[in-house]
Design a protein around this motif. Structure first.
Motif, PDB file in Angstrom:
ATOM      1  N   PHE A 117       0.655  -0.858  -0.177  1.00  0.00           N
ATOM      2  CA  PHE A 117      -0.231  -0.004  -0.068  1.00  0.00           C
ATOM      3  C   PHE A 117       1.274   0.912  -0.143  1.00  0.00           C
ATOM      4  N   VAL A 118       2.356   1.367   0.603  1.00  0.00           N
ATOM      5  CA  VAL A 118       2.519   2.529   0.820  1.00  0.00           C
ATOM      6  C   VAL A 118       3.316   2.146  -0.980  1.00  0.00           C
ATOM      7  N   GLU A 119       3.812   1.139  -1.193  1.00  0.00           N
ATOM      8  CA  GLU A 119       5.142   1.588  -2.665  1.00  0.00           C
ATOM      9  C   GLU A 119       3.675   2.120  -3.590  1.00  0.00           C
ATOM     10  N   GLU A 120       2.783   1.864  -3.130  1.00  0.00           N
ATOM     11  CA  GLU A 120       1.446   2.064  -4.398  1.00  0.00           C
ATOM     12  C   GLU A 120       1.236   3.685  -4.126  1.00  0.00           C
ATOM     13  N   LEU A 121       1.336   3.935  -3.085  1.00  0.00           N
ATOM     14  CA  LEU A 121       0.714   5.784  -2.737  1.00  0.00           C
ATOM     15  C   LEU A 121       1.876   6.613  -3.139  1.00  0.00           C
ATOM     16  N   GLU A 122       3.310   6.080  -3.071  1.00  0.00           N
ATOM     17  CA  GLU A 122       4.546   6.801  -3.497  1.00  0.00           C
ATOM     18  C   GLU A 122       4.286   6.699  -5.492  1.00  0.00           C
ATOM     19  N   ARG A 123       3.853   4.996  -6.029  1.00  0.00           N
ATOM     20  CA  ARG A 123       3.393   5.072  -7.883  1.00  0.00           C
ATOM     21  C   ARG A 123       2.203   6.007  -7.651  1.00  0.00           C
ATOM     22  N   THR A 124       1.201   6.519  -7.370  1.00  0.00           N
ATOM     23  CA  THR A 124       0.132   6.217  -8.167  1.00  0.00           C
ATOM     24  C   THR A 124      -0.020   7.899  -6.890  1.00  0.00           C
ATOM     25  N   PRO A 125      -0.355   8.901  -8.052  1.00  0.00           N
ATOM     26  CA  PRO A 125      -0.137  10.629  -7.698  1.00  0.00           C
ATOM     27  C   PRO A 125      -2.160  10.476  -7.170  1.00  0.00           C
ATOM     28  N   LYS A 126      -2.954  10.420  -7.781  1.00  0.00           N
ATOM     29  CA  LYS A 126      -4.066  10.525  -8.079  1.00  0.00           C
ATOM     30  C   LYS A 126      -4.926   9.394  -6.014  1.00  0.00           C
ATOM     31  N   LEU A 127      -4.359   7.889  -6.272  1.00  0.00           N
ATOM     32  CA  LEU A 127      -4.260   7.265  -5.523  1.00  0.00           C
ATOM     33  C   LEU A 127      -3.833   8.034  -3.789  1.00  0.00           C
ATOM     34  N   ARG A 128      -2.779   8.999  -3.865  1.00  0.00           N
ATOM     35  CA  ARG A 128      -2.177   9.819  -2.251  1.00  0.00           C
ATOM     36  C   ARG A 128      -3.375  10.790  -2.582  1.00  0.00           C
ATOM     37  N   ARG A 129      -3.591  11.503  -3.306  1.00  0.00           N
ATOM     38  CA  ARG A 129      -4.591  12.704  -3.196  1.00  0.00           C
ATOM     39  C   ARG A 129      -6.198  12.028  -2.838  1.00  0.00           C
ATOM     40  N   LEU A 130      -6.640  11.207  -3.396  1.00  0.00           N
ATOM     41  CA  LEU A 130      -7.454  10.739  -2.727  1.00  0.00           C
ATOM     42  C   LEU A 130      -7.898  10.419  -1.206  1.00  0.00           C
ATOM     43  N   VAL A 131      -6.707   9.119  -0.564  1.00  0.00           N
ATOM     44  CA  VAL A 131      -6.150   8.807   0.370  1.00  0.00           C
ATOM     45  C   VAL A 131      -5.797   9.627   1.260  1.00  0.00           C
ATOM     46  N   ASP A 132      -4.425  11.319   1.061  1.00  0.00           N
ATOM     47  CA  ASP A 132      -5.345  12.239   1.799  1.00  0.00           C
ATOM     48  C   ASP A 132      -6.591  12.688   2.288  1.00  0.00           C
ATOM     49  N   ARG A 133      -7.278  13.195   1.628  1.00  0.00           N
ATOM     50  CA  ARG A 133      -8.555  12.899   1.574  1.00  0.00           C
ATOM     51  C   ARG A 133      -9.404  12.915   2.866  1.00  0.00           C
ATOM     52  N   CYS A 134      -8.941  11.588   2.086  1.00  0.00           N
ATOM     53  CA  CYS A 134      -9.902  10.120   3.179  1.00  0.00           C
ATOM     54  C   CYS A 134      -8.926  10.731   5.081  1.00  0.00           C
ATOM     55  N   VAL A 135      -8.230  10.960   4.588  1.00  0.00           N
ATOM     56  CA  VAL A 135      -7.448  11.413   5.663  1.00  0.00           C
ATOM     57  C   VAL A 135      -8.314  12.689   6.800  1.00  0.00           C
ATOM     58  N   PHE A 136      -7.991  13.767   5.739  1.00  0.00           N
ATOM     59  CA  PHE A 136      -8.323  14.585   6.208  1.00  0.00           C
ATOM     60  C   PHE A 136      -9.608  14.669   6.956  1.00  0.00           C
ATOM     61  N   VAL A 137     -10.658  14.050   6.005  1.00  0.00           N
ATOM     62  CA  VAL A 137     -12.095  13.935   6.669  1.00  0.00           C
ATOM     63  C   VAL A 137     -11.899  12.800   7.338  1.00  0.00           C
ATOM     64  N   ALA A 138     -11.292  12.249   8.115  1.00  0.00           N
ATOM     65  CA  ALA A 138     -10.997  11.252   9.461  1.00  0.00           C
ATOM     66  C   ALA A 138     -11.214  11.900  10.624  1.00  0.00           C
ATOM     67  N   MET A 139      -9.584  13.060  10.391  1.00  0.00           N
ATOM     68  CA  MET A 139      -9.124  13.803  11.283  1.00  0.00           C
ATOM     69  C   MET A 139     -10.511  15.070  11.239  1.00  0.00           C
ATOM     70  N   SER A 140     -11.162  15.804  10.655  1.00  0.00           N
ATOM     71  CA  SER A 140     -12.222  16.098  10.787  1.00  0.00           C
ATOM     72  C   SER A 140     -13.171  15.678  11.405  1.00  0.00           C
ATOM     73  N   THR A 141     -13.481  14.751  11.695  1.00  0.00           N
ATOM     74  CA  THR A 141     -14.805  14.195  11.932  1.00  0.00           C
ATOM     75  C   THR A 141     -14.628  13.717  14.038  1.00  0.00           C
ATOM     76  N   ALA A 142     -13.449  13.186  13.593  1.00  0.00           N
ATOM     77  CA  ALA A 142     -12.749  12.972  14.874  1.00  0.00           C
ATOM     78  C   ALA A 142     -12.210  14.688  16.146  1.00  0.00           C
ATOM     79  N   MET A 143     -12.040  15.408  14.940  1.00  0.00           N
ATOM     80  CA  MET A 143     -12.704  16.576  16.234  1.00  0.00           C
ATOM     81  C   MET A 143     -14.070  17.254  16.530  1.00  0.00           C
ATOM     82  N   GLN A 144     -14.755  16.769  15.353  1.00  0.00           N
ATOM     83  CA  GLN A 144     -16.040  17.402  15.760  1.00  0.00           C
ATOM     84  C   GLN A 144     -16.546  16.468  17.228  1.00  0.00           C
ATOM     85  N   ILE A 145     -15.947  15.098  16.762  1.00  0.00           N
ATOM     86  CA  ILE A 145     -16.616  14.657  18.040  1.00  0.00           C
ATOM     87  C   ILE A 145     -15.515  14.793  19.222  1.00  0.00           C
ATOM     88  N   ALA A 146     -14.671  15.590  19.365  1.00  0.00           N
ATOM     89  CA  ALA A 146     -13.886  16.045  20.661  1.00  0.00           C
ATOM     90  C   ALA A 146     -14.606  16.743  21.555  1.00  0.00           C
TER      91      ALA A 146
END
Length: 140
Positions: free
Chosen positions: A111-140
């Motif tokens: 998975f980490v290798e694919e993130l480095e190899r595939t810029p679109k995957l990196r952007r999509l996963v970064d967006r998921c991380v952002f949403v997860a962080m935002s959700t956790a902050m709202q819950i807190a």
């Protein structure tokens, strides 16, 4: 033996990839059936796989003052194992199957290798991380 990855994934993150990128990555996926209550990762534990839910739900559960608090929920829009995208091989939360079903999983290293190899995957996963962080902050 678990089934191979589907030719058209129902996971929205993977479906947003180009057909060529998904086809190349699909060799690293294994389709698995996840039963209710299965713990995928414990807090502080090594993340062995990234999971892309197809029709299951995975809760992200933090321990707060000895109590379990759900700080996120991953369905077919995202993935479990997000700390891998941030360069961290361990999880700060428990990843617990809350809705049984199927997922595609990929070994953490691949998975980490694919993130480095595939810029679109990196952007999509970064967006998921952002949403997860935002959700956790709202819950807190």
């Amino acid at each position: 033996m678990p089934a191979a990855a589907p030719s058209r994934p129902s996971n929205r993150l993977l479906a947003a990839l180009s057909p060529g990128s998904y086809r190349r990555m699909s060799g690293g996926f294994e389709q698995v059936s996840l039963e209710f209550g299965r713990v995928l990762t414990e807090p502080g534990g090594a993340i062995s796989h990234a999971y892309f839910p197809l029709d299951c739900l995975i809760s992200l559960i933090a321990q707060v003052d000895g109590d379990a608090v759900e700080v996120g929920l991953v369905g077919r829009e995202g993935l479990a194992g997000m700390p891998l995208a941030l360069g961290n091989p361990s999880s700060p939360v428990q990843e617990l199957v809350q809705g049984a079903g199927n997922a595609l999983r990929m070994p953490a290293k691949r998975f980490v290798e694919e993130l480095e190899r595939t810029p679109k995957l990196r952007r999509l996963v970064d967006r998921c991380v952002f949403v997860a962080m935002s959700t956790a902050m709202q819950i807190a």
